[in-house]
Design an enzyme around this catalytic site. Structure first.
Site, mmCIF file in Angstrom:
data_model
loop_
_atom_site.group_PDB
_atom_site.id
_atom_site.type_symbol
_atom_site.label_atom_id
_atom_site.label_comp_id
_atom_site.label_asym_id
_atom_site.label_seq_id
_atom_site.Cartn_x
_atom_site.Cartn_y
_atom_site.Cartn_z
ATOM 1 N NE ARG A 1 12.815 -1.220 -2.017
ATOM 2 C CZ ARG A 1 13.243 -0.579 -3.106
ATOM 3 N NH1 ARG A 1 12.963 0.695 -3.276
ATOM 4 N NH2 ARG A 1 13.953 -1.201 -4.030
ATOM 5 C CD GLU B 1 11.564 -9.195 4.756
ATOM 6 O OE1 GLU B 1 11.762 -8.567 3.711
ATOM 7 O OE2 GLU B 1 10.801 -8.805 5.663
ATOM 8 C CE LYS C 1 5.768 -0.830 -1.198
ATOM 9 N NZ LYS C 1 7.205 -0.930 -1.107
ATOM 10 C CB CYS D 1 8.037 -4.099 7.468
ATOM 11 S SG CYS D 1 8.260 -5.668 6.653
HETATM 12 C C1 UDX Z 1 9.777 -1.963 4.164
HETATM 13 C C2 UDX Z 1 11.295 -1.870 4.030
HETATM 14 O O1 UDX Z 1 11.640 -0.909 3.020
HETATM 15 C C3 UDX Z 1 11.886 -3.218 3.740
HETATM 16 O O2 UDX Z 1 13.305 -3.136 3.663
HETATM 17 C C4 UDX Z 1 11.460 -4.122 4.887
HETATM 18 O O3 UDX Z 1 12.067 -5.337 4.870
HETATM 19 C C5 UDX Z 1 9.947 -4.241 4.907
HETATM 20 O O4 UDX Z 1 9.435 -2.936 5.119
HETATM 21 P P1 UDX Z 1 7.691 -1.988 2.541
HETATM 22 O O5 UDX Z 1 6.869 -1.954 3.790
HETATM 23 O O6 UDX Z 1 7.317 -2.942 1.481
HETATM 24 O O7 UDX Z 1 9.222 -2.286 2.898
HETATM 25 O O8 UDX Z 1 7.599 -0.559 1.859
HETATM 26 P P2 UDX Z 1 8.456 0.780 1.795
HETATM 27 O O9 UDX Z 1 8.660 1.106 0.374
HETATM 28 O O10 UDX Z 1 9.639 0.737 2.639
HETATM 29 O O11 UDX Z 1 7.401 1.840 2.375
HETATM 30 C C6 UDX Z 1 6.891 1.745 3.692
HETATM 31 C C7 UDX Z 1 5.957 2.885 3.995
HETATM 32 O O12 UDX Z 1 6.669 4.099 4.103
HETATM 33 C C8 UDX Z 1 4.880 3.145 2.942
HETATM 34 O O13 UDX Z 1 3.682 3.437 3.604
HETATM 35 C C9 UDX Z 1 5.389 4.336 2.180
HETATM 36 O O14 UDX Z 1 4.372 5.087 1.586
HETATM 37 C C10 UDX Z 1 6.100 5.093 3.282
HETATM 38 N N1 UDX Z 1 7.162 5.979 2.782
HETATM 39 C C11 UDX Z 1 8.299 5.449 2.268
HETATM 40 C C12 UDX Z 1 7.014 7.349 2.873
HETATM 41 O O15 UDX Z 1 5.989 7.859 3.350
HETATM 42 N N2 UDX Z 1 8.047 8.148 2.453
HETATM 43 C C13 UDX Z 1 9.187 7.652 1.926
HETATM 44 O O16 UDX Z 1 10.074 8.443 1.594
HETATM 45 C C14 UDX Z 1 9.315 6.255 1.829
#
Ligand code: UDX
Length: 440
Positions: free
Chosen positions: A154, A151, A330, A269
């Site tokens: 997000r 999967e 987030k 993740c």
């Molecule tokens: C992530 C992946 O995006 C998804 O494809 C995977 O299957 C599961 O992990 P998720 O953990 O839900 O999803 O959140 P995501 O939106 O990817 O953010 C992850 C972390 O990175 C958060 O802590 C977010 O704040 C941080 N982040 C993300 C940043 O600091 N900067 C960014 O530009 C993007």
């Protein structure tokens, strides 16, 4: 198609509800009886926008079922998904596969007719082989194929990600053989509604598919970590990280997404999967040093955020009140896993500060993991009497705070914006001492 979904955690529940919405008949199975009872009563165990409505509609229409006893659903299923947890095993970064193995054991005795067993959980390369071996050993006559289908959901956007994915990766070994062909037909039928969106189904070998998931997450974690280091450099040399991100992101080869500098990535993740990849690669004799460094840099970054707050209040946190806005890793989730707040809040209190916090959805979860802080009813309550406001999570409701009101109630008009929600020039014009990430 008839689908059995083992595990009603985040991935299982969202995937199950979405498959039901595609028109399939889905039974979600979980050992946790209270969770199943709550789901049957329409109560969601997680906060995910749109999920409650999706579940309600599909339960009402007779396509979505919940049960603790999955035997019948597994017997009747065309596809059985394994969507159980794969937490990090204590003492190292290995993924703990005991739940996956247990699910395979359970399925083995129940297979009737050709059944596709799909690993949806993020599992180390080779796990599909193990699942196949477990089932083959327990039930040598079973007619089945084991498929990898990672999967990429997000949190907070999971339903949209499921229904309009960039791609669906499906790993089937010997796809042109007799079993592979049948497995491919089942998987294609399951995802057939996506054809309308022209979402590509990418068929690969099973091990490749398993690795794609880790590679994608590690790359994204690395991309975030890269821009975070650029942010520190921007602060040191007087540049602006948002413009750097835009300037590099407009190059199609780089792409503009995942270039928001912040307090470090968290969640269910990235931290877990990067660690697992590091372990897996070391054991395979092909270490991934960029990913190893990413893990180290990100951990250190989360720990270092307290220093920004210390500096903002003049060098000593003792006796200071800090208003923390946002606790989840987030926005649009109640998930606290590996959130930067889990490093920041204890460090603030250890340094003698009093923490008042507000999060729109995460306070219940946060209460289980954090002590020595006061949970407030709203952002204004959290900032009342504070010597600094710290934005940890960029929830929409923190984007348009009444700054004049805040200034009146805070002990000092100081803001540490770890998500670059506000603009430095505006904040200064409003009379705030404002610091953010990568913008001097
Ligand atoms: C992530 C992946 O995006 C998804 O494809 C995977 O299957 C599961 O992990 P998720 O953990 O839900 O999803 O959140 P995501 O939106 O990817 O953010 C992850 C972390 O990175 C958060 O802590 C977010 O704040 C941080 N982040 C993300 C940043 O600091 N900067 C960014 O530009 C993007």
């Amino acid at each position: 198609m008839r689908v059995a979904m083992i595990g009603t955690g985040y991935v299982g529940l969202v995937s199950g509800a979405c498959f039901a919405d595609f028109g399939h008949v889905v039974t979600c199975i979980d050992k946790d009886a209270s969770k199943i009872a709550r789901l049957e009563a329409g109560e969601m165990p997680i906060y995910e926008p749109g999920l409650d409505d999706l579940v309600e509609t599909n339960v009402r229409d007779g396509r979505l079922f919940f049960t603790v006893d999955g035997a019948e659903a597994i017997r009747n299923a065309d596809a059985v998904f394994i969507a159980v947890g794969t937490p990090t095993r204590r003492g190292g970064g290995h993924a703990d596969l005991s739940y996956v193995h247990a699910a395979a054991e359970e399925i083995a005795g129940l297979i009737e007719g050709f059944t596709v067993i799909v690993t949806k959980s993020t599992v180390p390369v080779g796990t599909g082989d193990e699942v196949e071996a477990i089932i083959r050993k327990a039930n040598p006559d079973a007619d089945f194929a084991v498929v990898s289908n990672p999967e990429f959901l997000r949190e907070g956007a999971a339903i949209g990600d499921f229904k309009r994915p960039d791609r669906v990766v499906i790993g089937i070994d010997d796809v042109d053989g007799a079993t592979g062909t049948r497995a491919k037909a089942v998987m294609s039928e399951l995802y057939r509604p996506l054809n309308l969106n022209e979402s590509p189904l990418l068929f690969t070998a099973r091990r490749t598919s398993e690795l794609i998931k880790y590679a994608a997450n590690a790359f994204l974690a690395m991309k975030i970590t890269f821009i975070n280091e650029m942010a520190d450099l921007c602060e040191a040399v007087g540049a602006d990280v948002q413009q750097v991100a835009r300037g590099i992101g407009l190059d199609n080869r780089i792409g503009s997404k995942f270039l928001h500098a912040g307090p470090g990535y968290g969640g269910s993740c990235f931290p877990k999967d990067t660690l697992a990849l590091v372990q897996m690669a070391r054991e395979a004799g092909a270490p991934v040093r960029l990913v190893e460094t990413t893990v180290e840099v990100n951990d250190a970054r989360k720990r270092s955020m307290v220093e920004r707050v210390r500096k903002a209040v003049g060098g000593d946190l003792k006796g200071k009140t800090i208003g923390v806005l946002g606790l989840t890793f987030k926005p649009n989730t109640d998930d606290m896993r590996d959130s930067p707040a889990l490093d920041l809040v204890p460090a603030l209190t250890a340094a003698g500060a009093t923490v008042q916090a507000f999060d729109p959805e995460g306070m219940h979860e946060a209460g289980k993991l954090l002590s020595e802080l006061t949970f407030c009813e709203g952002p204004y309550e959290a900032l009342a009497g504070a010597h600094a406001a710290v934005i940890v999570t960029e929830w929409d409701q923190f984007r348009a705070l009444d700054l004049d009101r805040i200034k009146l109630t805070m002990a000092k008009p100081v803001m540490v914006d770890l998500r670059n929600v506000y603009r430095p020039d505006e904040m200064r014009a409003r009379g705030f001492r404002y610091s953010s990430i990568g913008r001097s």
